[in-house]
Write an enzyme that holds these catalytic residues in place. Structure first.
Site, PDB file in Angstrom:
ATOM      1  N   ASP A  49       0.816  -1.225   0.000  1.00  0.00           N
ATOM      2  CA  ASP A  49       0.000   0.000   0.000  1.00  0.00           C
ATOM      3  C   ASP A  49       0.848   1.273   0.000  1.00  0.00           C
ATOM      4  OD1 ASP A  49      -2.036  -1.907   0.350  1.00  0.00           O
ATOM      5  OD2 ASP A  49      -1.960  -1.692   2.520  1.00  0.00           O
ATOM      6  N   GLU A  72     -11.117   0.932  -3.883  1.00  0.00           N
ATOM      7  CA  GLU A  72     -10.564   1.355  -2.588  1.00  0.00           C
ATOM      8  C   GLU A  72      -9.316   2.202  -2.840  1.00  0.00           C
ATOM      9  OE1 GLU A  72      -9.330  -2.179  -0.439  1.00  0.00           O
ATOM     10  OE2 GLU A  72      -8.680  -3.140  -2.277  1.00  0.00           O
TER      11      GLU A  72
END
Length: 532
Positions: free
Chosen positions: A13, A191
């Site tokens: 991420d 997302e």
């Protein structure tokens, strides 16, 4: 050249920002403490860990968090003379609900003491903060719909319900209306939103397709920050879904950055699977060079959507070769590469004295509260790690040793313990997806030990690993047969969308009697074999 991954091993991420000539990347740490890893570079080639900012109770306490809960998808930015860190602490992830709380903390130095956290919201995870050129600040996060009637488009994951935007002020918090600005594409599971602005356009980067082999970086844009947003002509800027033989897989979840001279790059999450699509190194960080098309859309420099293993760097730089790491704890501090699990009170688990790391036996390896395990990331598909341990158990409920660990139900460990009859032995205990539903599995013969310290090593080669041991500088001996290392990976049960971290190797001690028996480790070494 930049060689991917730029951050090998469990570093998912990636949120990137530039401050002058300095680049910083923040990555998720999930249940590992302290929270959030921040690496620094000046050339996009060589990266150094410089901070783990969530390092005290008023910023993070994950006792009781499940495996793969904790810190998801931080966002790092710089504005108004401050670094801004936005992060999620996930308290529950299984089933219909996600108990995910979003916070902001700031600091004037990347390696300084960060401010007490400010609570923002809990409507979903993957939050980020956008600093507009007019001084206004906007908070975005995906929205979670526990009813399962969202816009996710994937029947198994339709709780994903679009990207929310709301203005945020350091003094007033969230203000004004909440706008659902983007439902995502047909890939679904939208997302990881990040906003940036260029030539009057607001660009919205998202991740789609889950964290596995459908993963993608999706781009959309609008003239108005509240939308409507149109999707990129190709939908996805980066994805390897249709390139199953490429060595880089699972690409998605990243952020845009410009160099001082205007070159453009985009980070992305990636995996390097072994045969059988097994990823013991977890989700790593990669980067690609991009170009702006005449149509005002971002594209990979060489076209298509598949990132390269080697990418031109913005300026000449030579990648520093990895060297074996040997730790003797001589300076009385815990080396930077090590972390522990969940608790902001590490003095309950360990202490470092000149020449020794001393673990205090606490709860079992299955604990979500106090587990005395200090470990570092596996960064190579093949490596050797070894440690020297002085431990005198008085009961079979006391054990200490060397462990290869993914989570509480995916590990192999070589433990020094008592055999129940007063004899000190070395024994391999493993979990092959049976824990907590089943018993621990002792593997191979027990080795009877003489008095004094014991050296324990593990050699990992792809999906096979072997424990070895010796005493008094004798020849190394294998401890039983080679073991299957594949469970210690993202794909080991329960599988994709539930295992989000990566393999670790480290030192462990437990004492389920409650006596707090101590184990003294005087050396730890890690050496990768071959390329990172």
């Amino acid at each position: 050249m930049i060689r991917n991954p730029i951050l090998p091993g469990f570093n998912p991420d990636p949120s990137i920002c530039r401050v002058g000539e300095d680049y910083y990347i923040a990555t998720s740490t999930f249940e590992w403490y302290p929270g959030v890893q921040i690496h620094h570079s000046r050339d996009l080639v060589n990266w150094t860990l410089v901070a783990r900012p969530l390092n005290r109770p008023d910023l993070l306490d994950m006792r009781g968090n499940p495996d793969s809960g904790g810190i998801w998808a931080p966002c790092l930015s710089y504005a108004d003379g401050l670094f801004w860190l936005v992060y999620t602490d996930v308290k529950r992830l299984e089933g219909s609900f996600k108990d995910a709380h979003n916070y902001i903390t700031t600091c004037d130095r990347i390696d300084g003491d960060w401010s007490e956290r400010i609570y923002v919201n809990s409507s979903g995870f993957d939050p980020s903060l956008f600093h507009d050129e007019n001084g206004r600040k906007w908070f975005v996060n995906m929205q979670w719909n526990h009813r399962g009637t969202g816009t996710g488009r994937n029947p198994a994951h339709d709780a994903f319900d679009g990207i929310l935007l709301q203005e945020w002020n350091p003094d007033a918090g969230l203000t004004g209306e909440i706008t659902n600005i983007y439902p995502g594409t047909e890939r679904g599971l939208t997302e990881a939103p990040h906003l940036f602005k260029r030539d009057g356009w607001y660009y919205l980067t998202t991740a789609e397709g889950g964290t596995g082999y459908e993963h993608a970086v999706t781009l959309a844009r609008s003239r108005d920050i509240r939308g409507p947003y149109e999707t990129h002509p190709a939908a996805h800027v980066i994805t390897t879904r249709d390139a199953p033989d490429h060595p880089i897989q699972r690409t998605g979840h990243g952020q845009y950055v410009e160099t001082p001279d205007g070159a453009v790059y985009h980070t992305f999450l990636m995996g390097r699977p072994l045969p059988g699509r097994i990823c013991p190194l977890g989700r790593e960080t990669g980067i690609e060079r991009c170009v702006w098309g005449a149509d005002g859309w971002l594209y990979l420099e060489e076209g298509g959507t598949v990132p390269r293993e080697e990418v031109p760097a913005p300026k000449g730089a030579e990648r520093q070769a990895a060297k074996p790491i040997i730790r003797d704890f001589a300076d009385g501090t815990l080396p930077d590469e090590f972390q522990w699990l969940r608790t902001p009170y590490p003095d309950r688990l360990f202490r470092v004295e000149p020449g020794s790391l001393i673990l205090t036996g606490r709860e079992s390896i299955g604990s979500w509260f106090e587990k005395s395990l200090v470990a570092r990331r596996q960064e190579h598909h093949a490596y050797r790690a070894e440690t020297t341990l002085d431990f005198a158990p008085e009961h079979y409920q006391q054990a200490a040793g060397l462990i290869t660990y993914y989570n509480r139900y995916k590990f192999h460990a070589a433990f020094v313990t008592d055999d129940g009859a007063g004899v000190r032995v070395l024994q391999v205990l493993s979990c092959h997806d049976s824990y907590p539903g089943g018993a621990l599995k002792p593997l191979g013969p027990r080795a009877k030990l003489a008095e004094g310290p014991v050296q324990i090593a593990v050699e990992v080669d792809g999906l096979t690993q072997t424990f070895l041991y010796r005493q008094n500088d004798s020849a190394w001996q294998p401890l039983g047969a080679p073991l299957d290392a594949s469970p210690i990976s993202d794909e080991g049960a329960p599988g994709e969308h539930q295992s989000f971290t990566g393999a670790f190797v480290g030192m462990v001690c437990f004492d389920t009697s409650g006596a707090g028996r101590e184990a003294r480790f005087t050396r730890f070494a890690y050496a990768g074999q071959g390329a990172a």
